[in-house]
Design a protein around this motif. Structure first.
Motif, mmCIF file in Angstrom:
data_model
loop_
_atom_site.group_PDB
_atom_site.id
_atom_site.type_symbol
_atom_site.label_atom_id
_atom_site.label_comp_id
_atom_site.label_asym_id
_atom_site.label_seq_id
_atom_site.Cartn_x
_atom_site.Cartn_y
_atom_site.Cartn_z
ATOM 1 N N ASN A 34 0.870 -1.216 0.047
ATOM 2 C CA ASN A 34 0.000 0.136 0.057
ATOM 3 C C ASN A 34 1.009 1.125 -0.048
ATOM 4 O O ASN A 34 0.413 2.183 -0.664
ATOM 5 C CB ASN A 34 -1.000 -0.125 1.185
ATOM 6 N N ARG A 35 1.881 1.203 0.642
ATOM 7 C CA ARG A 35 2.732 2.387 0.935
ATOM 8 C C ARG A 35 3.180 3.022 -0.646
ATOM 9 O O ARG A 35 3.790 3.841 -0.802
ATOM 10 C CB ARG A 35 3.849 2.387 1.761
ATOM 11 N N VAL A 40 -0.291 7.988 -1.631
ATOM 12 C CA VAL A 40 -0.560 7.499 -0.244
ATOM 13 C C VAL A 40 0.641 7.983 0.644
ATOM 14 O O VAL A 40 2.047 8.211 0.184
ATOM 15 C CB VAL A 40 -0.079 5.960 -0.025
ATOM 16 N N GLU A 42 2.323 8.387 4.289
ATOM 17 C CA GLU A 42 2.653 7.595 5.482
ATOM 18 C C GLU A 42 3.127 8.481 6.702
ATOM 19 O O GLU A 42 4.136 9.094 6.452
ATOM 20 C CB GLU A 42 3.507 6.305 5.320
ATOM 21 N N GLN A 48 -1.082 5.126 7.380
ATOM 22 C CA GLN A 48 -1.323 5.569 5.697
ATOM 23 C C GLN A 48 -2.352 5.897 5.593
ATOM 24 O O GLN A 48 -3.545 5.708 5.796
ATOM 25 C CB GLN A 48 -0.944 4.253 5.003
#
Length: 150
Positions: A34-35, A40, A42, A48
């Motif tokens: 996902n990062r 995105v 964080e 996130q």
């Protein structure tokens, strides 16, 4: 014939919490992938998020009560809760929120919609919650901040 029916019954059982080791590995892999997605962000803590709609109103503080529409999912896509499909919203104090939402909701403004990916240590950690959120579960929140009070 009886065996076939028994087998079908067992395969249609509701998803359970799972074991900690598997859930932790799934969470780590999900967060890692996902990062890398565009847009995105964080934070230092590992929360996130991505901004779907920035909104224009007030932002909550640690003493606020918020009213939200939210879809809560496990990393595998299992829906835990979805108020977007009901006429009701969720209302809670910031004090009651899990750590990931205590950190994330103040980034929002009323009318805004964010997608938060909350790692286990900012959610329910090793203990999980109820029979659907296992230990070390990563949670995905699709949240629209409808109203801020206080």
């Amino acid at each position: 014939m009886k065996r076939r029916k028994e087998k079908n019954r067992s395969s249609s059982k509701k998803r359970t919490r799972g074991n900690a080791r598997d859930t932790r590995a799934e969470s780590e892999e999900f967060l890692k992938k996902n990062r890398l997605k565009p847009n995105v962000i964080e934070t230092e803590s590992g929360l996130q998020y991505s901004i779907v709609d920035p909104g224009e109103g007030a932002s909550p503080t640690e003493w606020s009560t918020v009213e939200v529409n939210q879809r809560i999912l496990l990393a595998d896509g299992t829906v835990i809760k979805d108020t977007f499909r009901t006429p009701d919203t969720d209302r809670f104090t910031m004090e009651e929120a899990i750590p990931g939402l205590k950190e994330g909701l103040p980034l929002m403004k009323e009318g805004g919609r964010f997608r938060f990916v909350v790692p286990p240590d900012l959610a329910w950690g090793k203990r999980g919650a109820g029979d659907r959120i296992g230990p070390y579960a990563t949670l995905v929140f699709d949240i629209r901040l409808e109203r801020v009070r206080g």
